[in-house]
Design an enzyme around this catalytic site. Structure first.
Site, PDB file in Angstrom:
ATOM      1  N   LYS A  67     100.240  55.344  41.170  1.00  0.00           N
ATOM      2  CA  LYS A  67     101.371  54.894  40.341  1.00  0.00           C
ATOM      3  C   LYS A  67     101.317  55.525  38.942  1.00  0.00           C
ATOM      4  O   LYS A  67     102.326  56.031  38.450  1.00  0.00           O
ATOM      5  CB  LYS A  67     101.361  53.366  40.250  1.00  0.00           C
ATOM      6  CG  LYS A  67     101.608  52.665  41.585  1.00  0.00           C
ATOM      7  CD  LYS A  67     101.693  51.163  41.450  1.00  0.00           C
ATOM      8  CE  LYS A  67     100.346  50.544  41.171  1.00  0.00           C
ATOM      9  NZ  LYS A  67      99.395  50.685  42.302  1.00  0.00           N
ATOM     10  N   THR A  68     100.151  55.506  38.324  1.00  0.00           N
ATOM     11  CA  THR A  68     100.017  56.117  36.994  1.00  0.00           C
ATOM     12  C   THR A  68     100.233  57.623  37.066  1.00  0.00           C
ATOM     13  O   THR A  68     100.873  58.221  36.185  1.00  0.00           O
ATOM     14  CB  THR A  68      98.629  55.808  36.417  1.00  0.00           C
ATOM     15  OG1 THR A  68      98.449  54.396  36.348  1.00  0.00           O
ATOM     16  CG2 THR A  68      98.477  56.402  35.022  1.00  0.00           C
ATOM     17  N   ASP A 112     101.833  49.779  32.562  1.00  0.00           N
ATOM     18  CA  ASP A 112     100.997  49.422  33.704  1.00  0.00           C
ATOM     19  C   ASP A 112     100.804  47.907  33.744  1.00  0.00           C
ATOM     20  O   ASP A 112     100.863  47.243  32.716  1.00  0.00           O
ATOM     21  CB  ASP A 112      99.640  50.125  33.578  1.00  0.00           C
ATOM     22  CG  ASP A 112      98.893  50.181  34.898  1.00  0.00           C
ATOM     23  OD1 ASP A 112      99.487  49.828  35.934  1.00  0.00           O
ATOM     24  OD2 ASP A 112      97.713  50.579  34.890  1.00  0.00           O
ATOM     25  N   THR A 161     100.687  45.905  40.957  1.00  0.00           N
ATOM     26  CA  THR A 161     100.080  45.718  42.280  1.00  0.00           C
ATOM     27  C   THR A 161     100.588  44.437  42.932  1.00  0.00           C
ATOM     28  O   THR A 161     100.304  44.193  44.104  1.00  0.00           O
ATOM     29  CB  THR A 161      98.546  45.642  42.155  1.00  0.00           C
ATOM     30  OG1 THR A 161      98.204  44.602  41.232  1.00  0.00           O
ATOM     31  CG2 THR A 161      97.986  46.960  41.642  1.00  0.00           C
ATOM     32  N   ARG A 220      92.150  57.200  45.233  1.00  0.00           N
ATOM     33  CA  ARG A 220      91.138  56.924  44.219  1.00  0.00           C
ATOM     34  C   ARG A 220      89.760  56.749  44.853  1.00  0.00           C
ATOM     35  O   ARG A 220      88.758  57.253  44.349  1.00  0.00           O
ATOM     36  CB  ARG A 220      91.515  55.672  43.436  1.00  0.00           C
ATOM     37  CG  ARG A 220      90.520  55.318  42.329  1.00  0.00           C
ATOM     38  CD  ARG A 220      90.945  54.063  41.605  1.00  0.00           C
ATOM     39  NE  ARG A 220      92.215  54.262  40.901  1.00  0.00           N
ATOM     40  CZ  ARG A 220      92.971  53.272  40.436  1.00  0.00           C
ATOM     41  NH1 ARG A 220      92.601  52.020  40.614  1.00  0.00           N
ATOM     42  NH2 ARG A 220      94.089  53.539  39.798  1.00  0.00           N
TER      43      ARG A 220
END
Length: 346
Positions: A67-68, A112, A161, A220
């Site tokens: 997302k980032t 975020d 999330t 990640r």
């Protein structure tokens, strides 16, 4: 922690720095999420043709899916500045008003964990997103008045999330609401191979596929496992990662073929062995393994459910037949499919 057993000079780098160096800069280099990328590309191209700001975007999905990274890519594709903050940081209205009043035309403003905004800050953000102005109360009592400050047209990108915790009025301000899904093994293999090339680490297709298989569908985690395998390869395998090196390093980290780590296995053995397959409450599981109930529910449990090892019922968590087979635990004599039946009285 098992992941601390492999240590090298390169592992002393901070994780955020390591991740930032591997993030793609263009949408074409972003692996996976095909439909999401197509929708974003159309919106980006349309905004560039109009010379106007892009519509606001809300990205949601499990942690670690990009997302980032996507927010940064959108700014790069639009060729505008990128301002980043998070919900927990914006605790006061002045914090938000100071940032918004300094935004440039068409700039990307990324928030975020947007579900963690305080109600006061969230209400101030409504008018900023919809009408591009801030309403500020000046003074107090009978002499108080509202002053409206115009803002430059900007693009807000929210990431969360937990979409269910984002209020309906907030969701309604975003023109694009996009979900990121877990990646399959071929997609993660491409990510691992790309990351390995950026790290100047030789890796063959089988080694990359093995890292991808154990990454829980998350880029990640794939990059973090690659980092640990790279350390092992540099110390004990002349720096080259093949299937054998990847398997040995990941086994040393206690990450099994499904990507289950020590905590995952503790959860399943607790349900299977201590409580006969369930049903058992999440609080009981947390107390048994010494972990927070929220952490189990948000981090570990979803993946165990996706694998088909755990079932969530109104009475508690129940192990499936697949879990008994995989963890090689014999079902208790009474009950079927997780032992949720009671033994007969007579």
């Amino acid at each position: 922690m098992a992941s601390d057993r492999l240590v090298s000079a390169s592992s002393l780098d901070d994780d955020p720095q390591f991740e930032a160096g591997l993030r793609p800069r263009k949408l074409a280099d972003f692996t996976g999420q095909t439909r999401l990328k197509e929708n974003l590309q159309i919106a980006i191209d349309a905004a560039r043709k109009r010379g106007d700001n892009m519509d606001h975007v809300l990205l949601y999905g499990p942690p670690g899916l990009g997302k980032t990274t996507l927010a940064s890519i959108i700014a790069q594709e639009l060729e505008v500045a990128f301002q980043q903050t998070s919900g927990p940081v914006l605790q006061k209205k002045l914090d938000l008003s100071g940032i918004l009043s300094n935004l440039q035309y068409r700039q990307v403003f990324f928030i975020d964990e947007i579900h963690r905004l305080t109600p006061d800050v969230e209400e101030m953000l409504y008018s900023a997103l919809e009408d591009f102005h801030l309403d500020i109360l000046i003074g107090a009592g009978p002499g108080a008045r509202t002053h409206s400050i115009p803002l430059q047209r900007f693009t807000a990108i929210g990431a969360t999330t937990r979409q269910g915790l984002v209020s309906a009025p907030m969701r309604g301000r975003f023109g694009l609401v996009l979900r990121l899904n877990h990646y399959d093994v071929p997609e993660l293999q491409k990510i691992v191979e790309r990351s390995a090339s950026l790290l100047d680490t030789p890796i063959d297709a089988e080694g990359a596929a093995e890292v991808a298989r154990r990454a829980r569908g998350t880029p990640r985690i794939a990059n973090r496992l690659l980092r640990r395998v790279r350390d092992y390869a540099q110390v004990r395998a002349n720096g080259h990662i093949d299937l054998g090196v990847a398997q040995t390093a990941l086994n040393l980290l206690e990450v099994d073929q499904h990507g289950l780590d020590e905590i995952d296995q503790k959860i399943m053995h607790t349900v299977l062995e201590k409580f006969g397959g369930g049903p058992v409450g999440i609080g009981t599981i947390a107390a048994s393994i010494g972990e927070e109930a929220e952490t189990i529910e948000e981090v570990y449990e979803p993946y165990l459910i996706q694998l088909g090892f755990l079932h969530r019922s109104p009475r508690g968590r129940i192990a499936t037949e697949g879990a008994y087979s995989y963890f090689k635990v014999a079902p208790r004599k009474f009950g079927q499919g997780g032992g949720n039946a009671q033994p007969e009285l007579f």
